[in-house]
Design a protein around this motif. Structure first.
Motif, mmCIF file in Angstrom:
data_model
loop_
_atom_site.group_PDB
_atom_site.id
_atom_site.type_symbol
_atom_site.label_atom_id
_atom_site.label_comp_id
_atom_site.label_asym_id
_atom_site.label_seq_id
_atom_site.Cartn_x
_atom_site.Cartn_y
_atom_site.Cartn_z
ATOM 1 N N ASN A 1 1.744 19.129 -8.202
ATOM 2 C CA ASN A 1 0.435 18.901 -8.817
ATOM 3 C C ASN A 1 0.223 19.807 -10.023
ATOM 4 O O ASN A 1 -0.391 19.407 -11.024
ATOM 5 N N LYS A 2 0.730 21.031 -9.941
ATOM 6 C CA LYS A 2 0.568 21.990 -11.041
ATOM 7 C C LYS A 2 1.312 21.564 -12.301
ATOM 8 O O LYS A 2 0.991 22.008 -13.409
ATOM 9 N N LYS A 3 2.310 20.689 -12.150
ATOM 10 C CA LYS A 3 3.113 20.240 -13.289
ATOM 11 C C LYS A 3 2.466 19.078 -14.040
ATOM 12 O O LYS A 3 2.977 18.638 -15.071
ATOM 13 N N ARG A 4 1.362 18.559 -13.512
ATOM 14 C CA ARG A 4 0.690 17.439 -14.152
ATOM 15 C C ARG A 4 -0.029 17.891 -15.420
ATOM 16 O O ARG A 4 -0.288 19.080 -15.627
ATOM 17 N N ASP A 5 -0.382 16.884 -16.247
ATOM 18 C CA ASP A 5 -1.221 17.170 -17.409
ATOM 19 C C ASP A 5 -2.583 17.641 -16.929
ATOM 20 O O ASP A 5 -3.026 17.298 -15.821
ATOM 21 N N GLY A 6 -3.283 18.376 -17.780
ATOM 22 C CA GLY A 6 -4.555 18.983 -17.411
ATOM 23 C C GLY A 6 -5.539 18.060 -16.733
ATOM 24 O O GLY A 6 -6.051 18.361 -15.654
ATOM 25 N N VAL A 7 -5.807 16.884 -17.336
ATOM 26 C CA VAL A 7 -6.807 15.969 -16.776
ATOM 27 C C VAL A 7 -6.316 15.294 -15.502
ATOM 28 O O VAL A 7 -7.108 14.752 -14.730
ATOM 29 N N SER A 8 -5.001 15.299 -15.289
ATOM 30 C CA SER A 8 -4.433 14.628 -14.119
ATOM 31 C C SER A 8 -4.322 15.540 -12.912
ATOM 32 O O SER A 8 -4.043 15.077 -11.806
ATOM 33 N N ILE A 9 -4.522 16.842 -13.118
ATOM 34 C CA ILE A 9 -4.409 17.787 -12.008
ATOM 35 C C ILE A 9 -5.545 17.564 -11.011
ATOM 36 O O ILE A 9 -6.711 17.471 -11.394
ATOM 37 N N LEU B 1 2.824 20.220 2.194
ATOM 38 C CA LEU B 1 1.689 20.642 1.378
ATOM 39 C C LEU B 1 2.152 21.520 0.221
ATOM 40 O O LEU B 1 1.685 21.361 -0.916
ATOM 41 N N ASP B 2 3.073 22.426 0.489
ATOM 42 C CA ASP B 2 3.560 23.334 -0.561
ATOM 43 C C ASP B 2 4.189 22.567 -1.718
ATOM 44 O O ASP B 2 3.927 22.851 -2.896
ATOM 45 N N LYS B 3 5.016 21.576 -1.382
ATOM 46 C CA LYS B 3 5.685 20.785 -2.418
ATOM 47 C C LYS B 3 4.668 19.984 -3.234
ATOM 48 O O LYS B 3 4.779 19.861 -4.450
ATOM 49 N N ALA B 4 3.688 19.410 -2.551
ATOM 50 C CA ALA B 4 2.678 18.612 -3.241
ATOM 51 C C ALA B 4 1.850 19.483 -4.190
ATOM 52 O O ALA B 4 1.551 19.082 -5.322
ATOM 53 N N LEU B 5 1.484 20.678 -3.739
ATOM 54 C CA LEU B 5 0.722 21.594 -4.586
ATOM 55 C C LEU B 5 1.541 22.031 -5.794
ATOM 56 O O LEU B 5 1.024 22.133 -6.910
ATOM 57 N N GLU B 6 2.823 22.268 -5.557
ATOM 58 C CA GLU B 6 3.719 22.674 -6.643
ATOM 59 C C GLU B 6 3.859 21.557 -7.681
ATOM 60 O O GLU B 6 3.797 21.804 -8.892
ATOM 61 N N ILE C 1 1.099 -6.882 -5.502
ATOM 62 C CA ILE C 1 0.013 -5.980 -5.880
ATOM 63 C C ILE C 1 0.284 -4.636 -5.221
ATOM 64 O O ILE C 1 0.293 -4.523 -3.988
ATOM 65 N N ILE C 2 0.546 -3.629 -6.026
ATOM 66 C CA ILE C 2 0.870 -2.296 -5.511
ATOM 67 C C ILE C 2 -0.380 -1.425 -5.602
ATOM 68 O O ILE C 2 -0.890 -1.165 -6.691
ATOM 69 N N ILE C 3 -0.883 -0.998 -4.452
ATOM 70 C CA ILE C 3 -2.086 -0.167 -4.402
ATOM 71 C C ILE C 3 -1.664 1.296 -4.328
ATOM 72 O O ILE C 3 -1.185 1.773 -3.302
ATOM 73 N N ASP C 4 -1.845 2.005 -5.434
ATOM 74 C CA ASP C 4 -1.474 3.412 -5.534
ATOM 75 C C ASP C 4 -2.717 4.263 -5.252
ATOM 76 O O ASP C 4 -3.504 4.554 -6.142
ATOM 77 N N ASP C 5 -2.899 4.600 -3.986
ATOM 78 C CA ASP C 5 -4.043 5.413 -3.574
ATOM 79 C C ASP C 5 -3.583 6.308 -2.433
ATOM 80 O O ASP C 5 -2.502 6.125 -1.879
ATOM 81 N N ASN C 6 -4.399 7.297 -2.075
ATOM 82 C CA ASN C 6 -3.991 8.213 -1.005
ATOM 83 C C ASN C 6 -3.979 7.537 0.364
ATOM 84 O O ASN C 6 -3.137 7.821 1.192
ATOM 85 N N MET C 7 -4.949 6.655 0.608
ATOM 86 C CA MET C 7 -5.019 5.885 1.854
ATOM 87 C C MET C 7 -4.830 6.782 3.079
ATOM 88 O O MET C 7 -4.113 6.442 4.019
ATOM 89 N N TYR C 8 -5.500 7.960 3.067
ATOM 90 C CA TYR C 8 -5.248 8.925 4.131
ATOM 91 C C TYR C 8 -5.906 8.558 5.447
ATOM 92 O O TYR C 8 -5.492 9.043 6.502
ATOM 93 N N LEU D 1 0.841 -1.193 0.000
ATOM 94 C CA LEU D 1 0.000 0.000 0.000
ATOM 95 C C LEU D 1 0.878 1.245 0.000
ATOM 96 O O LEU D 1 1.787 1.371 0.823
ATOM 97 N N LEU D 2 0.592 2.163 -0.919
ATOM 98 C CA LEU D 2 1.275 3.452 -0.936
ATOM 99 C C LEU D 2 0.358 4.494 -0.313
ATOM 100 O O LEU D 2 -0.836 4.549 -0.617
ATOM 101 N N ILE D 3 0.928 5.309 0.570
ATOM 102 C CA ILE D 3 0.155 6.290 1.318
ATOM 103 C C ILE D 3 0.739 7.677 1.075
ATOM 104 O O ILE D 3 1.959 7.858 1.047
ATOM 105 N N GLY D 4 -0.144 8.655 0.925
ATOM 106 C CA GLY D 4 0.342 10.018 0.767
ATOM 107 C C GLY D 4 -0.674 10.887 0.057
ATOM 108 O O GLY D 4 -1.531 10.396 -0.685
ATOM 109 N N ILE D 5 -0.578 12.195 0.275
ATOM 110 C CA ILE D 5 -1.515 13.121 -0.350
ATOM 111 C C ILE D 5 -1.226 13.208 -1.847
ATOM 112 O O ILE D 5 -0.132 12.863 -2.306
ATOM 113 N N PRO D 6 -2.198 13.634 -2.643
ATOM 114 C CA PRO D 6 -1.952 13.803 -4.083
ATOM 115 C C PRO D 6 -0.779 14.737 -4.323
ATOM 116 O O PRO D 6 -0.624 15.754 -3.638
ATOM 117 N N GLY D 7 0.065 14.374 -5.274
ATOM 118 C CA GLY D 7 1.211 15.214 -5.602
ATOM 119 C C GLY D 7 2.471 14.872 -4.846
ATOM 120 O O GLY D 7 3.475 15.592 -4.944
#
Length: 334
Positions: free
Chosen positions: A159-167, A152-157, A117-124, A15-21
């Motif tokens: 996130n902005k670099k993602r493709d449009g639909v992935s943001i 949070l700042d790094k994750a937001l930064e 089996i690698i679960i890529d989700d936020n799992m917050y 299980l992978l844990i972490g906020i988006p970005g």
């Protein structure tokens, strides 16, 4: 589910844990590459003749089109069911795979000895992770967690670099950052195989690579066991063990409460030694009464004490219950 599984193939839920970005998908791809190419270890039986199934929650939901919370929950349920289907198929309980996860992945699992089996989700929430732990326990397979810790700042930064639909909408990232419950190996025994690493680091660095290898290997060497009581003798032994564990948990909790209580009153009371002796005497007597059956702990308190996962509210409830017993009509021989 029967405990005698049809084959001895090894399965590890990662299980992978972490906020988006925070880089979970990057870590997923890294693990898929290293596991598939046997780059972790060529000597271990667990890292040869294997298949790797990456399951990314983002492939099954759009934060832009699926704004309904119930829709998110349903998608998560669908992913969970798909993961269980993979396990059943790999263990020989199913003859075919119909899950959307299989259609998306289409990885060959036939004639393999090991599956990751690698679960890529936020799992917050830890409750989300605990569902997968119970799945591992149900089929007696391996389970581990990797938490990518990001500001949070790094994750937001990022996130902005993602493709449009992935943001991911920023408000969702901010909310998850507020809600995330980090793995707690001290309070949650089921999270013992957990690794916390900083986000945005070089996973190829020897120390990091070694940490990843060790957490996965330790999980593989200690699959989660589903203990089933099969006889009256085992039942009685189980009761005895549970009772001993209860006494131990009560003792640990009482010592913790007394320590905090003394710290609070020592600045306000000149009779601190007298009070300390009193509450400790009550602790000793309480444990004796508990062992002999004179004192019984309410079922709801027992449940909280023996729980592998306690919230702050649960700990507050336990503290209030036992502190009231310890400090009510304090008496001792002077």
């Amino acid at each position: 589910m029967e405990t005698n599984l049809k084959n001895n193939k090894n399965i590890c839920l990662i299980l992978l844990i972490g906020i988006p970005g925070c880089g979970k998908t990057y870590l997923t791809n890294f693990l898929v590459n290293h596991l598939s190419k046997n780059m972790f270890s060529s000597n271990s039986k667990y890292f040869s003749n294997l298949c790797v199934i990456p399951v990314s929650y983002d492939d099954y939901i759009s934060y832009h089109t699926d704004s309904n919370v119930m829709s998110w929950k349903q998608r998560r349920t669908d992913v969970f069911i798909g993961v269980e289907e993979f396990i059943l198929y790999f263990k020989g309980y199913k003859n075919s795979l119909n899950s959307k996860l299989y259609v998306n992945n289409n990885y060959c699992t036939d004639n393999k000895d090991n599956m990751f089996i690698i679960i890529d989700d936020n799992m917050y929430y830890k409750s989300m992770r605990y569902e997968y732990y119970k799945l591992a326990r149900k089929y007696e397979i391996s389970f581990c967690q990797i938490y990518l810790e990001a500001s949070l700042d790094k994750a937001l930064e990022y996130n902005k670099k993602r493709d449009g639909v992935s943001i991911v909408p920023e408000q969702i990232i901010i909310k998850m950052n507020e809600l995330i419950e980090k793995p707690n190996t001290s309070n949650n025994s089921w999270e013992q195989h957990s690794l916390t690493i900083p986000a945005f680091i070089n996973f190829d660095e020897y120390l990091v690579l070694n940490q990843l290898y060790n957490i996965i290997l330790s999980a593989l060497e200690s699959p989660v066991k589903d203990v089933i009581i099969t006889s009256y003798e085992n039942y009685e032994e189980s009761k005895r063990i549970t009772n001993c564990n209860l006494v131990h948990q009560v003792d640990v909790k009482l010592r913790n409460i007394i320590g905090n209580y003394i710290k609070q009153v020592k600045h306000n009371n000149s009779q601190i030694r007298y009070i300390a002796d009193c509450v400790n005497n009550k602790r000793v007597q309480l444990l004796k009464d508990l062992k002999s059956g004179i004192f019984t702990v309410p079922p709801n308190i027992i449940s909280l004490l023996l729980s592998s996962s306690r919230s702050d509210e649960h700990n507050k409830c336990l503290n209030n219950y036992f502190l009231d017993i310890l400090t009510n009509d304090i008496y001792c021989d002077k």
